[in-house]
Structure formats: structure tokens, C-alpha cells
Design an enzyme around this catalytic site. Sequence first.
Site, PDB file in Angstrom:
ATOM      1  N   ARG A   1      -9.806   1.010   8.610  1.00  0.00           N
ATOM      2  CA  ARG A   1      -9.434  -0.353   8.999  1.00  0.00           C
ATOM      3  C   ARG A   1     -10.535  -1.042   9.779  1.00  0.00           C
ATOM      4  NH1 ARG A   1      -3.534   0.365   8.714  1.00  0.00           N
ATOM      5  NH2 ARG A   1      -2.592  -1.646   9.126  1.00  0.00           N
TER       6      ARG A   1
ATOM      7  N   ARG B   1      11.158  -0.695  12.374  1.00  0.00           N
ATOM      8  CA  ARG B   1       9.757  -0.750  12.824  1.00  0.00           C
ATOM      9  C   ARG B   1       9.604  -1.829  13.884  1.00  0.00           C
ATOM     10  NH1 ARG B   1       5.222  -0.039   8.141  1.00  0.00           N
ATOM     11  NH2 ARG B   1       4.010  -1.191   9.704  1.00  0.00           N
TER      12      ARG B   1
ATOM     13  N   ARG C   1      -0.543  -9.035  13.342  1.00  0.00           N
ATOM     14  CA  ARG C   1      -1.148  -8.004  12.474  1.00  0.00           C
ATOM     15  C   ARG C   1      -2.041  -8.655  11.420  1.00  0.00           C
ATOM     16  NH1 ARG C   1       4.181  -5.201  10.621  1.00  0.00           N
ATOM     17  NH2 ARG C   1       2.876  -4.037   9.179  1.00  0.00           N
TER      18      ARG C   1
ATOM     19  N   LYS D   1       0.831  -1.217   0.000  1.00  0.00           N
ATOM     20  CA  LYS D   1       0.000   0.000   0.000  1.00  0.00           C
ATOM     21  C   LYS D   1       0.862   1.262   0.000  1.00  0.00           C
ATOM     22  CE  LYS D   1      -2.169  -1.101   3.858  1.00  0.00           C
ATOM     23  NZ  LYS D   1      -1.479  -2.371   4.197  1.00  0.00           N
TER      24      LYS D   1
ATOM     25  N   ARG E   1      11.722  -6.575   5.441  1.00  0.00           N
ATOM     26  CA  ARG E   1      11.846  -5.135   5.687  1.00  0.00           C
ATOM     27  C   ARG E   1      12.330  -4.871   7.111  1.00  0.00           C
ATOM     28  NH1 ARG E   1       6.444  -1.890   5.347  1.00  0.00           N
ATOM     29  NH2 ARG E   1       6.044  -3.235   7.102  1.00  0.00           N
TER      30      ARG E   1
END
Length: 193
Positions: free
Chosen positions: A89, A134, A145, A14, A128
Site C-alpha cells: 500500500r 467493521r 480511507r 479485492k 457492507r
Amino acid sequence: MLNIVIFGPPGSGKGTQSARIVKKYDLTHLSTGDMLREEMEKNTPLGKQVSEYIDKGLLVPDDIVLKMLYDYAAGHMDSPGFIFDGFPRTIVQAEALDNLLDKRGIPINVVLSVEVEEKELLKRIVGRGEDSGRTDDSMEIANQRLDVYKKQTMPLIDYYKEQGKIAPINGMQPVDEVFGDICQAIEAVKAVQ
Ligand code: AP5
């Protein structure tokens, strides 16, 4: 005015695609994830509050996210359009966004639903995580998640299907090809505006 929602599970691309869409169509990028991470980086009281949720892979409560949306939208109402990334969401968030936009007569034009297989999502997120910094990019939190996505966010697919706004996008392709399909979907809605 062009209002686009880019929708999909964590790691579906996204953010990557939003950056390209913004550049090509001159839209305002509203990423609730980026906004929340900025608060965390600045160590603000809000940042401390939301890290409790983000670090565990849970959704930040709707009231916090909606306040951010209203504040941001109020300051950008002269924009030629928005790309909503990672928002909405929940059904509560989707209804609030519809209310906000309908009041101004500028509804969502299309919901780009980026579809990627679960194994690939985990590979991308954990990959990532090696240098993103993160806190939610570990395998354990990525799985959490994904669970949250399935339970709380996937129902939005039916919500937007009922509105006839879903454009499915094959997110398993290379970035350029995904973007090509996204542009086709956007051009199709622009043609009927
Ligand atoms: P958020 O920041 O929105 O993250 P997310 O939805 O979990 O998505 P990601 O950023 O992980 O992935 P993405 O789909 O943007 O993919 P990307 O382009 O980065 O939310 C984070 C947290 O904030 C939430 O868990 C929640 O706690 C909170 N939050 C945010 N919004 C909220 C809301 N509205 N309500 C409540 N809580 C909220 O790509 C991922 C990786 O894959 C990158 O490394 C990229 O280079 C790579 N990649 C991208 N496309 C491809 C491709 N086609 N092929 C190969 N690799 C690719």
C-alpha cells in the site's frame, strides 16, 4: 510459482475476487487487512495498537505490516504462489516485497488493478457496513480511507507501470464478469512463464 498482487481502492472487490482466484489457482491468500482484523478481534497487544489506525481510516505503519509479511511468508514458502491483497500500500512496502521475492527468484508476475468509480466504492462500503461489524465501514471513515488511498497508495500504479506489470481490470461489472477478466489477465501471464 505465480505471484499476483490485487490492487485497488477500498471496496473495489479485492477480497471478493481473491477468494475466487485462490480457489481456481491454488494460491496462498495474504490479506494484510484480514490479518490485522484478526489481531483486533483477538484483542492482542498488536490488535489494540493497530486499531488506533484502522478505526481512523489511516494506514498501519510500514514496520508493523512488513513484520507481518515476513513472518507469514517465512511460514508459507512451499506455496505454489501468493495473491497479495491489500498489500503493498506504500512505495516502502512495494520495495520490501520486491526485495523479498527477488532474493528468492520469484518476482511478482502481474498486478491486477481493479478500477471502480468513487460513488460506487462508497455505496459498497457503506452498504457492507450495515452488517459487517467493521469499524471502518462508515461514510466518514470510508471517505478518509479513499483520501489515504489517493495520497499513499495510488503512486504504486506508476511504480508497477514502470515494471510493465499492471493489468487494468474493470471492477464496475458484476462479480462473475470481473472474475472472467481477471482469469484472462492471469492466463496471459501464465502463457509467457
Ligand atoms: P483492507 O482490509 O485491505 O481493506 P480495503 O483495501 O480498504 O478494502 P475493503 O476490504 O474495504 O474492500 P475490497 O477491495 O477487499 O472489496 P470487497 O471484496 O471487500 O484494509 C483495511 C484497513 O487495514 C486499512 O484501512 C488500513 O488501516 C489497514 N491495512 C490493511 N493493509 C494494510 C497495509 N498493507 N498497510 C497499512 N495498513 C493496512 O468488496 C466490498 C463490498 O463490495 C462487499 O460488500 C462486496 O460484496 C461488494 N462487491 C465486491 N465486488 C462487487 C461487484 N463487482 N459488484 C458489486 N458489489 C461488489
